[in-house]
Design a protein around this motif. Structure first.
Motif, PDB file in Angstrom:
ATOM      1  N   GLU A 181     -92.101 109.331  47.139  1.00 52.22           N
ATOM      2  CA  GLU A 181     -91.328 110.433  47.696  1.00 52.22           C
ATOM      3  C   GLU A 181     -89.994 109.934  48.232  1.00 52.22           C
ATOM      4  OE1 GLU A 181     -91.519 113.917  51.135  1.00 52.22           O
ATOM      5  OE2 GLU A 181     -93.108 112.409  51.018  1.00 52.22           O
ATOM      6  N   GLN A 194     -88.208 107.404  47.108  1.00 54.57           N
ATOM      7  CA  GLN A 194     -87.325 107.136  45.972  1.00 54.57           C
ATOM      8  C   GLN A 194     -86.789 108.429  45.380  1.00 54.57           C
ATOM      9  OE1 GLN A 194     -89.393 104.616  43.152  1.00 54.57           O
ATOM     10  NE2 GLN A 194     -90.116 103.263  44.783  1.00 54.57           N
ATOM     11  N   VAL A 195     -87.643 109.444  45.286  1.00 58.15           N
ATOM     12  CA  VAL A 195     -87.204 110.730  44.736  1.00 58.15           C
ATOM     13  C   VAL A 195     -86.171 111.379  45.654  1.00 58.15           C
ATOM     14  CG1 VAL A 195     -87.944 113.088  44.219  1.00 58.15           C
ATOM     15  CG2 VAL A 195     -89.272 111.138  43.367  1.00 58.15           C
ATOM     16  N   ARG A 196     -86.433 111.385  46.947  1.00 54.80           N
ATOM     17  CA  ARG A 196     -85.474 111.982  47.879  1.00 54.80           C
ATOM     18  C   ARG A 196     -84.149 111.225  47.873  1.00 54.80           C
ATOM     19  NH1 ARG A 196     -87.203 116.009  51.003  1.00 54.80           N
ATOM     20  NH2 ARG A 196     -89.462 116.363  51.195  1.00 54.80           N
ATOM     21  N   LEU A 239     -82.823 109.796  45.225  1.00 51.75           N
ATOM     22  CA  LEU A 239     -82.113 110.280  44.033  1.00 51.75           C
ATOM     23  C   LEU A 239     -81.471 111.637  44.278  1.00 51.75           C
ATOM     24  CD1 LEU A 239     -84.594 109.327  41.148  1.00 51.75           C
ATOM     25  CD2 LEU A 239     -82.429 108.228  41.717  1.00 51.75           C
ATOM     26  N   ARG A 240     -82.199 112.528  44.931  1.00 55.50           N
ATOM     27  CA  ARG A 240     -81.662 113.871  45.179  1.00 55.50           C
ATOM     28  C   ARG A 240     -80.466 113.818  46.129  1.00 55.50           C
ATOM     29  NH1 ARG A 240     -87.381 117.197  46.099  1.00 55.50           N
ATOM     30  NH2 ARG A 240     -88.234 116.851  43.993  1.00 55.50           N
ATOM     31  N   ARG A 275     -90.597 117.604  38.368  1.00 55.75           N
ATOM     32  CA  ARG A 275     -90.091 117.393  39.722  1.00 55.75           C
ATOM     33  C   ARG A 275     -91.259 117.086  40.652  1.00 55.75           C
ATOM     34  NH1 ARG A 275     -85.136 118.987  41.644  1.00 55.75           N
ATOM     35  NH2 ARG A 275     -86.071 119.575  43.642  1.00 55.75           N
ATOM     36  N   THR A 304     -83.931 114.448  33.596  1.00 51.73           N
ATOM     37  CA  THR A 304     -83.254 113.942  34.786  1.00 51.73           C
ATOM     38  C   THR A 304     -83.760 112.560  35.142  1.00 51.73           C
ATOM     39  OG1 THR A 304     -84.901 114.901  36.266  1.00 51.73           O
ATOM     40  CG2 THR A 304     -83.016 116.294  35.665  1.00 51.73           C
ATOM     41  N   GLU A 305     -83.004 111.883  36.016  1.00 52.11           N
ATOM     42  CA  GLU A 305     -83.434 110.577  36.487  1.00 52.11           C
ATOM     43  C   GLU A 305     -84.717 110.697  37.304  1.00 52.11           C
ATOM     44  OE1 GLU A 305     -81.365 106.616  38.486  1.00 52.11           O
ATOM     45  OE2 GLU A 305     -80.237 108.478  38.268  1.00 52.11           O
ATOM     46  N   GLU A 306     -84.890 111.816  37.996  1.00 49.29           N
ATOM     47  CA  GLU A 306     -86.120 112.020  38.763  1.00 49.29           C
ATOM     48  C   GLU A 306     -87.327 112.083  37.836  1.00 49.29           C
ATOM     49  OE1 GLU A 306     -88.235 115.449  41.552  1.00 49.29           O
ATOM     50  OE2 GLU A 306     -86.051 115.217  41.609  1.00 49.29           O
ATOM     51  N   LEU A 340     -88.138 108.673  36.639  1.00 47.54           N
ATOM     52  CA  LEU A 340     -88.810 107.902  37.687  1.00 47.54           C
ATOM     53  C   LEU A 340     -90.282 108.288  37.791  1.00 47.54           C
ATOM     54  CD1 LEU A 340     -88.776 106.027  40.198  1.00 47.54           C
ATOM     55  CD2 LEU A 340     -88.019 108.006  41.526  1.00 47.54           C
TER      56      LEU A 340
END
Length: 590
Positions: free
Chosen positions: A285, A287-289, A291-292, A485, A524-526, A529
């Motif tokens: 989470e 890493q995802v946040r 990216l955002r 997502r 997307t990059e997300e 990932l």
């Protein structure tokens, strides 16, 4: 070997390590100096160890011994130190002297002038003896002197210069015990100048901290020691830098120490006014946040924001005469285009393009063509390196080439792989090994990009996937993914039932609508990932839409391609041998 018995160490009692620390007057320091046969810990050896154990300004004990290095002392070293081969006859070897010193220094903070030199020789001696080196806290009086003594006061930070400045009772003479005694006086003189430093934790931090960053260390105060995302902001609230970590407090504190050597970070810290954070349930989470937030703020000090060319996609354009192009990110308004990626760099993306061009005669010029026919030949066409569909009207043959490329990029890579493998083997048979290896490496890059793109498309089409990954503490990291997502994340502790946590996660996860039409918007990059996380060893699928699984078609073809490695370009040749590992593409992570 002579040792003056030391008093038993004082017991320091503290309620909180971070808040209270250990007062300097209660801390035992062992000040050490070594003489050696040279400057390399790998090649040279210790000839003398001298140390002084002090606490609260009082000498508790001293340690001194010559050490038989097992080799002759070089003449220049003997001239400098006065230690000769004759003096070392009968001296203990390092296998006895070093453990004796470590026992003498046990439970104390190690101090040395240019501590990296002395500690490196002690570590090397321990490695040779196959014994662990104790985890000493180390204070370097050279670093302290750089912070506390100006160049107007001393010409340099050598021990002799500092000993004269602080009026040491002992003159350094390149003998271990004398130099250690002088270092004790230098240490006490430096501590008297270090205003505001009252604990050993503050002293260690003072040694590590760059002068320009020290006024900003308070920015880390109050941050939690937990996984999450942190943001450095300036006085106007502009986001300067975004990062993620398993331990926010520890990571942010590292930006204010000497361990952080990046100039950009030094500049960033100097203009930062505050640091905020977002706690996350799991590292995924965080890493995802990250990216955002990078996509939202484009912070000027994140290289991912300022250098988007570091990652790239390959697209088969949607125009009258389609071509392959390298782009930074897919465009949502190009629903008819076919994308492959994500590649770790533009150079890797270009390698994938070259692999397709080697098998299919797509045009290589970069001009966007509005209509077919009526154009003029470009330089590449004149050189025979472009099929020039711009010169003709409707061309059934070129349309067939485009259809073959689209099928390869979106669905079936088999025919393209077979054509390129045949080319690799043909070049190998002609003993053109370097060319064969180059084609093989480009094909490996292309296959990896296609494999990722297929998996990302499958994940974006899937309404819901719940997966679990074991934690080192015995619990589980849970992730709920909807249409590519991360919709929610949670953790369980050792022994806790997993399914109730899964039900709670699914019930509270973010609603992610299905894309209106499959296309590049979901690439997307997300999503990339998440695909990588789902493919990690140990990750288990808890629930998913019926029939869903990460596709393995490209991966299977990759494995089939591996079978021709020995028969193809990797057989002989310097370039081929250099690139013999087909499955590790330089610069392409994950």
């Amino acid at each position: 070997m002579t040792t003056v018995p030391s008093a038993p160490p004082a017991l320091a009692v503290q309620g909180s390590f971070e808040d209270l620390g250990r007062p300097l007057h209660d801390v035992t320091f062992t000040v050490v100096d070594l003489e050696t046969t040279g400057g390399s810990p790998a090649r040279d050896a210790i000839t003398e160890i001298g140390a002084v154990r002090v606490r609260g300004g009082e000498v508790l004990g001293e340690f001194q011994t010559l050490v038989d290095p097992g080799v002759a002392v070089p003449p220049q070293i003997a001239l400098l130190t006065g230690i000769t081969d004759a003096m070392l006859v009968g001296a203990p070897h390092a296998r006895a002297a070093v453990p004796a010193f470590l026992d003498f220094a046990a439970g104390s903070v190690l101090v040395a002038h240019n501590a990296g030199f002395d500690v490196s020789f002690l570590r090397a001696a321990c490695r040779r003896q196959q014994r662990p080196f104790p985890r000493f806290e180390v204070v370097d009086t050279v670093l302290l002197a750089r912070r506390l003594v100006t160049s107007d006061e001393v010409p340099n930070r050598r021990l002799a210069s500092l000993a004269r400045f602080f009026r040491s009772a002992t003159t350094p003479e390149h003998r271990a015990l004398a130099d250690a005694r002088a270092t004790v006086d230098v240490l006490h003189g430096l501590l008297a100048r270090a205003r505001g430093v009252s604990t050993v934790e503050q002293l260690l931090d003072f040694c590590r901290t760059d002068e320009r960053r020290r006024p900003h260390r308070h920015l880390a105060d109050g941050l939690p020691s937990a996984p999450g995302v942190y943001r450095f902001l300036d006085a106007g609230g502009r986001v300067l830098y975004v990062g993620s970590s398993l331990d926010i407090r520890s990571r942010v504190r590292s930006y204010f120490t000497q361990a952080e050597r990046r100039r950009r970070m030094t500049e960033m810290v100097s203009v930062a006014a505050r640091v905020d954070h977002v706690l996350c349930a799991t590292p995924l989470e965080a890493q995802v946040r990250e990216l955002r937030l990078l996509a939202e703020h484009r912070p000027p000090y994140n290289r991912r924001s300022t250098r988007p060319e570091k990652s790239a996609w390959v697209v088969l354009t949607d125009e009258p005469a389609p071509r392959l192009s390298v782009v930074a990110r897919p465009r949502a308004d190009r629903a008819g285009a076919s994308y492959v990626g994500l590649f770790g760099s533009r150079s890797l993306a270009r390698s994938a393009v070259e692999a397709v061009h080697a098998a299919l005669p797509l045009r290589t010029c970069t001009t966007r063509i509005a209509r077919r026919g009526g154009g003029s030949a470009c330089v590449l066409a004149e050189l025979g390196r472009c099929t020039a569909p711009c010169l003709t009207g409707p061309d059934t043959h070129y349309d067939e080439v485009v259809d073959a490329a689209r099928r390869a990029l979106e669905d079936d890579l088999g025919p393209l792989v077979e054509a390129l493998v045949a080319r690799v083997n043909r070049l190998s048979d002609q003993q053109r090994y370097e060319e064969a290896a180059a084609h093989r490496d480009r094909l490996a890059v292309l296959v990896r990009g296609l494999d990722r793109a297929q998996q990302v498309r499958a994940l974006v089409r899937c309404g819901e996937v719940v997966a679990a990954r074991p934690q080192g503490t015995g619990g589980w990291e849970l992730a709920c993914v909807r249409h590519g997502r991360l919709a929610g994340a949670a953790t369980t502790r050792r022994g806790d039932p997993v399914m109730p946590a899964v039900e709670a996660l699914v019930a509270t996860a973010e609603h992610v609508p299905a894309p209106e039409r499959p296309g590049p918007a979901g690439l997307t990059e997300e999503a990339t990932l998440l695909v990588r996380w789902l493919g990690q060893p140990g990750v288990r699928l808890v629930r998913a839409d019926a029939g869903w699984a990460l596709p393995v078609g490209a991966a299977a073809r990759w494995a089939r391609l591996h079978l021709v490695e020995a028969a193809g370009a990797a057989r002989t040749g310097p370039r081929a041998q250099q690139g013999a590992s087909l499955w590790r593409v330089p610069g392409d992570e994950g």
